[in-house]
Design a protein around this motif. Structure first.
Motif, PDB file in Angstrom:
ATOM      1  N   THR A 206      43.617  49.506  38.884  1.00 58.92           N
ATOM      2  CA  THR A 206      42.330  49.898  39.709  1.00 58.92           C
ATOM      3  C   THR A 206      41.176  49.948  38.541  1.00 58.92           C
ATOM      4  OG1 THR A 206      43.395  50.935  41.364  1.00 58.92           O
ATOM      5  CG2 THR A 206      41.223  51.543  41.386  1.00 58.92           C
ATOM      6  N   THR A 207      41.208  50.471  37.449  1.00 53.34           N
ATOM      7  CA  THR A 207      40.365  50.564  36.442  1.00 53.34           C
ATOM      8  C   THR A 207      39.787  49.256  36.100  1.00 53.34           C
ATOM      9  OG1 THR A 207      41.401  52.844  35.643  1.00 53.34           O
ATOM     10  CG2 THR A 207      39.735  51.593  34.149  1.00 53.34           C
ATOM     11  N   ALA A 208      40.863  48.231  35.752  1.00 57.24           N
ATOM     12  CA  ALA A 208      40.620  46.813  35.431  1.00 57.24           C
ATOM     13  C   ALA A 208      39.746  46.233  36.660  1.00 57.24           C
ATOM     14  CB  ALA A 208      42.037  46.330  35.259  1.00 57.24           C
ATOM     15  N   ALA A 209      40.316  46.739  37.777  1.00 53.05           N
ATOM     16  CA  ALA A 209      39.590  46.009  39.003  1.00 53.05           C
ATOM     17  C   ALA A 209      38.037  46.370  39.355  1.00 53.05           C
ATOM     18  CB  ALA A 209      40.087  46.228  40.238  1.00 53.05           C
ATOM     19  N   MET A 210      37.826  47.792  38.861  1.00 48.69           N
ATOM     20  CA  MET A 210      36.402  48.301  38.649  1.00 48.69           C
ATOM     21  C   MET A 210      35.486  47.790  37.475  1.00 48.69           C
ATOM     22  SD  MET A 210      36.007  50.193  41.222  1.00 48.69           S
ATOM     23  CE  MET A 210      34.204  50.544  40.726  1.00 48.69           C
ATOM     24  N   ARG A 211      36.059  47.304  36.455  1.00 45.80           N
ATOM     25  CA  ARG A 211      35.469  46.820  35.228  1.00 45.80           C
ATOM     26  C   ARG A 211      34.857  45.312  35.832  1.00 45.80           C
ATOM     27  NH1 ARG A 211      39.381  49.009  31.773  1.00 45.80           N
ATOM     28  NH2 ARG A 211      40.641  47.219  31.875  1.00 45.80           N
ATOM     29  N   ASP A 212      35.874  44.633  36.809  1.00 47.47           N
ATOM     30  CA  ASP A 212      35.715  43.356  37.356  1.00 47.47           C
ATOM     31  C   ASP A 212      34.589  43.630  38.440  1.00 47.47           C
ATOM     32  OD1 ASP A 212      36.288  40.551  37.654  1.00 47.47           O
ATOM     33  OD2 ASP A 212      36.589  41.311  39.767  1.00 47.47           O
ATOM     34  N   LEU A 213      34.576  44.678  39.257  1.00 52.29           N
ATOM     35  CA  LEU A 213      33.519  45.029  40.130  1.00 52.29           C
ATOM     36  C   LEU A 213      32.230  45.236  39.522  1.00 52.29           C
ATOM     37  CD1 LEU A 213      32.367  45.076  42.901  1.00 52.29           C
ATOM     38  CD2 LEU A 213      33.322  47.573  42.825  1.00 52.29           C
ATOM     39  N   ASP A 214      32.088  46.028  38.337  1.00 51.96           N
ATOM     40  CA  ASP A 214      31.025  46.548  37.379  1.00 51.96           C
ATOM     41  C   ASP A 214      30.520  45.170  36.978  1.00 51.96           C
ATOM     42  OD1 ASP A 214      31.332  49.113  38.361  1.00 51.96           O
ATOM     43  OD2 ASP A 214      32.403  49.577  36.444  1.00 51.96           O
ATOM     44  N   ALA A 215      31.263  44.149  36.745  1.00 47.94           N
ATOM     45  CA  ALA A 215      30.499  42.939  35.911  1.00 47.94           C
ATOM     46  C   ALA A 215      29.595  42.117  36.962  1.00 47.94           C
ATOM     47  CB  ALA A 215      31.612  42.084  35.326  1.00 47.94           C
ATOM     48  N   GLU A 216      29.836  42.183  38.313  1.00 41.19           N
ATOM     49  CA  GLU A 216      28.898  41.870  39.448  1.00 41.19           C
ATOM     50  C   GLU A 216      27.876  42.515  39.727  1.00 41.19           C
ATOM     51  OE1 GLU A 216      31.416  40.498  42.758  1.00 41.19           O
ATOM     52  OE2 GLU A 216      33.000  40.387  41.577  1.00 41.19           O
ATOM     53  N   LEU A 217      27.673  43.734  39.071  1.00 41.02           N
ATOM     54  CA  LEU A 217      26.712  44.458  39.592  1.00 41.02           C
ATOM     55  C   LEU A 217      25.439  44.651  38.438  1.00 41.02           C
ATOM     56  CD1 LEU A 217      28.752  47.731  40.991  1.00 41.02           C
ATOM     57  CD2 LEU A 217      27.786  45.663  42.104  1.00 41.02           C
ATOM     58  N   PRO A 218      24.341  45.197  38.823  1.00 43.44           N
ATOM     59  CA  PRO A 218      23.342  45.398  37.704  1.00 43.44           C
ATOM     60  C   PRO A 218      23.551  46.410  36.817  1.00 43.44           C
ATOM     61  CG  PRO A 218      22.453  45.951  39.905  1.00 43.44           C
ATOM     62  CD  PRO A 218      23.960  45.305  40.196  1.00 43.44           C
ATOM     63  N   MET A 219      24.410  47.422  37.405  1.00 43.83           N
ATOM     64  CA  MET A 219      24.787  48.718  36.468  1.00 43.83           C
ATOM     65  C   MET A 219      26.274  49.040  36.995  1.00 43.83           C
ATOM     66  SD  MET A 219      23.095  52.389  37.009  1.00 43.83           S
ATOM     67  CE  MET A 219      21.880  52.380  36.086  1.00 43.83           C
ATOM     68  N   PRO A 220      27.087  49.397  36.135  1.00 45.17           N
ATOM     69  CA  PRO A 220      28.288  50.063  36.528  1.00 45.17           C
ATOM     70  C   PRO A 220      28.239  51.015  37.709  1.00 45.17           C
ATOM     71  CG  PRO A 220      28.177  49.772  34.112  1.00 45.17           C
ATOM     72  CD  PRO A 220      26.964  49.516  34.872  1.00 45.17           C
ATOM     73  N   LEU A 221      29.001  50.973  38.701  1.00 48.24           N
ATOM     74  CA  LEU A 221      29.066  51.768  39.868  1.00 48.24           C
ATOM     75  C   LEU A 221      29.299  53.355  39.384  1.00 48.24           C
ATOM     76  CD1 LEU A 221      28.782  52.056  42.849  1.00 48.24           C
ATOM     77  CD2 LEU A 221      31.123  51.577  43.193  1.00 48.24           C
ATOM     78  N   SER A 222      30.083  53.567  38.534  1.00 46.41           N
ATOM     79  CA  SER A 222      30.439  54.846  38.215  1.00 46.41           C
ATOM     80  C   SER A 222      29.235  55.536  37.655  1.00 46.41           C
ATOM     81  CB  SER A 222      31.690  55.037  37.149  1.00 46.41           C
ATOM     82  OG  SER A 222      31.486  54.196  35.973  1.00 46.41           O
ATOM     83  N   GLU A 223      28.389  54.758  36.600  1.00 51.30           N
ATOM     84  CA  GLU A 223      27.335  55.208  35.892  1.00 51.30           C
ATOM     85  C   GLU A 223      26.171  55.554  37.000  1.00 51.30           C
ATOM     86  OE1 GLU A 223      23.815  53.643  32.678  1.00 51.30           O
ATOM     87  OE2 GLU A 223      25.834  52.685  32.705  1.00 51.30           O
TER      88      GLU A 223
END
Length: 168
Positions: A116-133
Motif C-alpha cells: 500500500t505504501t508503494a501504491a500510494m507513492r504511485d498515486l502521489d506521482a499523479e497528484l500535484p502534491m503527495p496526498l499525505s502532505e
C-alpha cells in the motif's frame, strides 16, 4: 466505482476518497481469505507489535486517535479475534494483547502495508502534491483555526430555522 462527487461537496469527496482507498485495501484481505479484516486495524496491530501490550488510551495515543475512537476499533478487533483485553493494574484499565490469530496475520499485514505504501507513492506521482502532505497541512490548518471558526468568520448569516424541538 462511481464517479467522484463534485468538488463543492468537500465532505462527500473526502469520504469518497477514503472509501476508495479503504475499500480496495479491504478487498486485498478478502481475496486472501480474511474478509473481516479492516484497513483501520493495521496501525493498531503495528503499534502493539512495536510496543507490546498497551492500554486502550495508550493505544489510541500511539495511533493518533481519541480514546473513544480507539475503544470502538478495539471492540471491532475483539469481535474479529485479533485482540484480547485483560485488566490492568488499575481496575478500570484494560490492556490490549494480540491474539494467536493476529500473530498469524502479521506477515500479511506487513506485506500489505508495504504494498500500500508503494501504491500510494504511485498515486502521489499523479497528484500535484503527495496526498499525505496535503492532508497533514489541512489537519494542521484546522488545528490552528477550526472549521467552525472559519464558518463564523465567513460573513454569511446563518439563520435559526423555526423548527419545533424534537420530543425525547
Amino acid at each position: 466505482m462511481r464517479d467522484a462527487p463534485e468538488a463543492a461537496a468537500l465532505g462527500t469527496l473526502l469520504r469518497h476518497v477514503l472509501d476508495a482507498l479503504d475499500g480496495d485495501v479491504a478487498a486485498v484481505y478478502a481475496e486472501r481469505g480474511v474478509p473481516d479484516y479492516r484497513p483501520r486495524f493495521s496501525p493498531y496491530l503495528r503499534a502493539l507489535v512495536d510496543n507490546g501490550p498497551l492500554s486502550i488510551r495508550d493505544l489510541g495515543g500511539q495511533v493518533g486517535v481519541t480514546h473513544s475512537a480507539a475503544s470502538q476499533t478495539v471492540a471491532r478487533m475483539r469481535r474479529a479475534d485479533l485482540l484480547d483485553l485483560r485488566q490492568g493494574t488499575d481496575g478500570r484499565q484494560r490492556i490490549a494483547h494480540l491474539t494467536p490469530r493476529a500473530h498469524a496475520l502479521l506477515p500479511l499485514v506487513e506485506a500489505e502495508w508495504n504494498a500500500t505504501t508503494a501504491a500510494m507513492r504511485d498515486l502521489d506521482a499523479e497528484l500535484p502534491m503527495p496526498l499525505s502532505e496535503l492532508l497533514t497541512r489541512a489537519a494542521r490548518a484546522l488545528n490552528r483555526r477550526p472549521m467552525r471558526q472559519r464558518i463564523a468568520e465567513s460573513g454569511t448569516a446563518l439563520p435559526i430555522p423555526p423548527i419545533p424541538p424534537v420530543d425525547a
